[in-house]
Design a protein around this motif. Structure first.
Motif, PDB file in Angstrom:
ATOM      1  N   UNK A 232       0.811  -1.221   0.000  1.00 21.65           N
ATOM      2  CA  UNK A 232       0.000   0.000   0.000  1.00 21.65           C
ATOM      3  C   UNK A 232       0.844   1.270   0.000  1.00 21.65           C
ATOM      4  N   UNK A 233       1.989   1.191   0.659  1.00 15.96           N
ATOM      5  CA  UNK A 233       2.832   2.376   0.811  1.00 15.96           C
ATOM      6  C   UNK A 233       2.612   3.012   2.164  1.00 15.96           C
ATOM      7  N   UNK A 234       3.696   3.252   2.897  1.00 12.35           N
ATOM      8  CA  UNK A 234       3.593   3.767   4.258  1.00 12.35           C
ATOM      9  C   UNK A 234       2.817   5.073   4.332  1.00 12.35           C
ATOM     10  N   UNK A 235       3.079   5.973   3.401  1.00  9.85           N
ATOM     11  CA  UNK A 235       2.428   7.288   3.431  1.00  9.85           C
ATOM     12  C   UNK A 235       0.947   7.237   3.062  1.00  9.85           C
ATOM     13  N   UNK A 236       0.509   6.108   2.515  1.00  9.93           N
ATOM     14  CA  UNK A 236      -0.894   5.982   2.097  1.00  9.93           C
ATOM     15  C   UNK A 236      -1.780   5.347   3.167  1.00  9.93           C
ATOM     16  N   UNK A 237      -1.187   4.940   4.271  1.00 11.16           N
ATOM     17  CA  UNK A 237      -1.953   4.282   5.334  1.00 11.16           C
ATOM     18  C   UNK A 237      -2.415   5.336   6.329  1.00 11.16           C
ATOM     19  N   UNK A 238      -3.725   5.548   6.387  1.00  8.36           N
ATOM     20  CA  UNK A 238      -4.290   6.587   7.255  1.00  8.36           C
ATOM     21  C   UNK A 238      -4.624   6.068   8.650  1.00  8.36           C
ATOM     22  N   UNK A 239      -4.708   4.761   8.801  1.00  5.47           N
ATOM     23  CA  UNK A 239      -5.034   4.178  10.092  1.00  5.47           C
ATOM     24  C   UNK A 239      -4.979   2.677  10.033  1.00  5.47           C
ATOM     25  N   UNK A 245      -4.225  -5.434  21.557  1.00  7.89           N
ATOM     26  CA  UNK A 245      -3.079  -4.598  21.881  1.00  7.89           C
ATOM     27  C   UNK A 245      -1.754  -5.215  21.463  1.00  7.89           C
ATOM     28  N   UNK A 246      -1.662  -6.536  21.509  1.00  8.92           N
ATOM     29  CA  UNK A 246      -0.433  -7.182  21.072  1.00  8.92           C
ATOM     30  C   UNK A 246      -0.158  -6.919  19.607  1.00  8.92           C
ATOM     31  N   UNK A 247      -1.207  -7.016  18.799  1.00 13.70           N
ATOM     32  CA  UNK A 247      -1.087  -6.721  17.374  1.00 13.70           C
ATOM     33  C   UNK A 247      -0.792  -5.240  17.174  1.00 13.70           C
ATOM     34  N   UNK A 248      -1.467  -4.398  17.935  1.00 12.29           N
ATOM     35  CA  UNK A 248      -1.246  -2.951  17.831  1.00 12.29           C
ATOM     36  C   UNK A 248       0.208  -2.602  18.096  1.00 12.29           C
ATOM     37  N   UNK A 249       0.801  -3.203  19.122  1.00 14.68           N
ATOM     38  CA  UNK A 249       2.191  -2.931  19.439  1.00 14.68           C
ATOM     39  C   UNK A 249       3.117  -3.296  18.301  1.00 14.68           C
ATOM     40  N   UNK A 250       2.857  -4.442  17.665  1.00 13.08           N
ATOM     41  CA  UNK A 250       3.676  -4.873  16.535  1.00 13.08           C
ATOM     42  C   UNK A 250       3.534  -3.920  15.355  1.00 13.08           C
ATOM     43  N   UNK A 251       2.302  -3.519  15.084  1.00 16.30           N
ATOM     44  CA  UNK A 251       2.022  -2.588  13.984  1.00 16.30           C
ATOM     45  C   UNK A 251       2.761  -1.264  14.193  1.00 16.30           C
ATOM     46  N   UNK A 252       2.669  -0.746  15.404  1.00 15.99           N
ATOM     47  CA  UNK A 252       3.307   0.541  15.717  1.00 15.99           C
ATOM     48  C   UNK A 252       4.826   0.428  15.623  1.00 15.99           C
ATOM     49  N   UNK A 253       5.381  -0.679  16.100  1.00 19.18           N
ATOM     50  CA  UNK A 253       6.831  -0.883  16.015  1.00 19.18           C
ATOM     51  C   UNK A 253       7.305  -0.890  14.571  1.00 19.18           C
ATOM     52  N   UNK A 254       6.565  -1.558  13.712  1.00 17.45           N
ATOM     53  CA  UNK A 254       6.944  -1.617  12.289  1.00 17.45           C
ATOM     54  C   UNK A 254       6.925  -0.226  11.678  1.00 17.45           C
ATOM     55  N   UNK A 255       5.865   0.528  11.927  1.00 16.95           N
ATOM     56  CA  UNK A 255       5.768   1.857  11.337  1.00 16.95           C
ATOM     57  C   UNK A 255       6.858   2.785  11.861  1.00 16.95           C
ATOM     58  N   UNK A 256       7.184   2.679  13.129  1.00 13.33           N
ATOM     59  CA  UNK A 256       8.249   3.513  13.692  1.00 13.33           C
ATOM     60  C   UNK A 256       9.604   3.132  13.121  1.00 13.33           C
ATOM     61  N   UNK A 257       9.825   1.834  12.970  1.00 10.18           N
ATOM     62  CA  UNK A 257      11.080   1.357  12.395  1.00 10.18           C
ATOM     63  C   UNK A 257      11.268   1.878  10.981  1.00 10.18           C
ATOM     64  N   UNK A 259      10.271   4.706   9.923  1.00  4.71           N
ATOM     65  CA  UNK A 259      10.492   6.137   9.886  1.00  4.71           C
ATOM     66  C   UNK A 259       9.298   7.035  10.105  1.00  4.71           C
ATOM     67  N   UNK A 260       8.158   6.482  10.547  1.00  3.17           N
ATOM     68  CA  UNK A 260       6.990   7.323  10.809  1.00  3.17           C
ATOM     69  C   UNK A 260       7.241   8.183  12.042  1.00  3.17           C
ATOM     70  N   UNK A 261       7.032   9.463  11.922  1.00  2.00           N
ATOM     71  CA  UNK A 261       7.193  10.366  13.059  1.00  2.00           C
ATOM     72  C   UNK A 261       5.925  10.433  13.899  1.00  2.00           C
ATOM     73  N   UNK A 262       4.784  10.595  13.223  1.00  2.00           N
ATOM     74  CA  UNK A 262       3.494  10.603  13.899  1.00  2.00           C
ATOM     75  C   UNK A 262       2.711   9.374  13.459  1.00  2.00           C
ATOM     76  N   UNK A 263       2.484   8.454  14.391  1.00  2.00           N
ATOM     77  CA  UNK A 263       1.795   7.207  14.058  1.00  2.00           C
ATOM     78  C   UNK A 263       0.326   7.502  13.768  1.00  2.00           C
ATOM     79  N   UNK A 264      -0.215   7.011  12.654  1.00  2.00           N
ATOM     80  CA  UNK A 264      -1.648   7.194  12.390  1.00  2.00           C
ATOM     81  C   UNK A 264      -2.471   6.432  13.421  1.00  2.00           C
ATOM     82  N   UNK A 265      -3.745   6.717  13.544  1.00  2.00           N
ATOM     83  CA  UNK A 265      -4.547   6.051  14.581  1.00  2.00           C
ATOM     84  C   UNK A 265      -4.552   4.528  14.441  1.00  2.00           C
ATOM     85  N   UNK A 266      -4.240   3.872  15.544  1.00  2.00           N
ATOM     86  CA  UNK A 266      -4.218   2.411  15.618  1.00  2.00           C
ATOM     87  C   UNK A 266      -5.114   1.995  16.777  1.00  2.00           C
ATOM     88  N   UNK A 267      -6.039   1.083  16.533  1.00  2.00           N
ATOM     89  CA  UNK A 267      -6.925   0.599  17.590  1.00  2.00           C
ATOM     90  C   UNK A 267      -6.278  -0.558  18.339  1.00  2.00           C
TER      91      UNK A 267
END
Length: 375
Positions: A232-239, A245-257, A259-267
């Protein structure tokens, strides 16, 4: 699962209540319920043995909340004469089947079963029933001739998650792309979370990619999120709709790794401590708080009363009805849930005694806690 109840009323409760655990003292269970032929002995006293089978340790709730609360409640309800025989399957369905058989052989009086695999456990449930042991499905709806079911309103969990995500994406949500990261296909709750979420997400956002997460493992979620970003492309993912929460943590770690500065909303879901800290910091948008004291207390009361043959009281607790793929009209207690954000941490997990502020606001999160006036 087909739930027959006032779902819209539950939605109001979930979005507005503080989720304080209510007292369930005095609730019991009815003889021969849910199409079951097993009869509780009216002469059984307080010296009962409750078998408790929990599914895994990846989610910290089972060892930290469910087992200790159920053990404490059973003791309280039986004047400290009852006991809980506990086993955790470590996400291994075969191991859980062996554990169930061991409890049948040990002649426990009643079984509380949180199934690793709801379908695979059915033969074990039947063996327990054949041995005259009532089986209550706990947290996940097991197949087979269960007597009752205690859980949260799982479709409502998905509804709360989906509604919150769409709201956060704002007026242009319909054109924004999200990734849908669901739970394990062997867990019937995962299908219910997804179904509930889809009632809020369908036609309101663009679901660019959808993945199931094998055994709810964060490592699997990490692989899937990497695939999603590549497609999809990192910049195209709005949320990201993340089922827990376990899945959320993994998702956020990947996006931060990446280079995302502001993480889009993750449930998320479960209000795990590290997830609450991510919410405080602003890395995770929301979780779903489920009152484990309320669920566990209901399960303990149901188990004790089932064995003691107290029939009248059960109706007050098991006021819902659910269907599994193998049984219909199963008496159930479905506990409402609450969306957890920065705004209501104080009124939910802290007020209910799940965490203390000092647990959340450690050195790494002190400034973030101060910024949202959590002190």
């Amino acid at each position: 699962m087909n739930t027959r109840n006032t779902r819209r009323r539950r939605t109001v409760i979930a979005l507005t209540s503080s989720a304080m655990a209510v007292s369930l003292v005095g609730c019991g269970v009815v003889d021969g319920i849910g199409g079951s032929e097993t009869k509780a002995s009216p002469t059984k006293g307080d010296d009962i043995k409750v078998g408790l089978l929990l599914p895994e340790t990846e989610n910290t709730r089972y060892e930290k909340f469910d087992y200790p609360i159920i053990k404490s409640e059973v003791a309280k309800l039986t004047n400290n004469k009852g006991s809980v025989v506990y086993a955790n399957a470590g996400a291994d369905a075969d191991k859980q089947s062996t554990q169930l058989q061991e409890m049948v052989d040990a002649k426990v009086d009643v079984l509380l079963v949180d199934a690793v695999d709801s379908k695979a456990i059915a033969s074990g449930v039947q063996k327990a029933k054949d041995a005259g042991i009532p089986v209550i499905a706990y947290d996940r709806l097991a197949q087979g001739p269960i007597d009752a079911y205690v859980s949260f309103d799982n479709e409502l969990v998905g509804e709360v998650q989906g509604k919150a995500l769409v709201s956060e994406l704002g007026s242009g949500a319909a054109s924004k792309k999200i990734i849908m990261m669901n739970g394990s296909v062997t867990d019937p709750n995962a299908a219910q979370f997804k179904a509930g979420a889809m009632t809020e997400l369908k036609d309101k956002v663009v679901i660019a990619k959808t993945y199931d997460t094998k055994d709810w493992l964060p490592a699997e979620a990490k692989k899937n999120m990497e695939k999603a970003i590549e497609a999809v492309g990192l910049d195209n993912i709005a949320g990201v709709y993340s089922a827990n929460d376990g899945i959320a943590g993994a998702v956020i770690d990947v996006m931060k790794t990446m280079g995302v500065n502001t993480v889009p909303p993750v449930t998320g879901q479960d209000a795990e401590l590290n997830a609450v800290q991510r919410i405080v910091k602003g890395d995770q948008f929301m979780s779903v708080y489920k009152s484990y004291p309320q669920e566990a207390s209901a399960a303990a009361e149901m188990a004790v009363a089932r064995v003691q043959g107290r029939s009248i009281e059960f109706d007050a607790l098991a006021s819902d009805k659910v269907d599994s793929p193998t049984n219909e009209n199963i008496p159930a207690s479905l506990v409402p849930v609450v969306g957890l954000t920065q705004a209501n941490i104080q009124d939910t997990v802290i007020q209910d005694g799940i965490y203390k502020i000092k647990d959340i606001c450690t050195a790494d999160y002190e400034s973030a806690c101060e910024a949202i006036d959590l002190k």
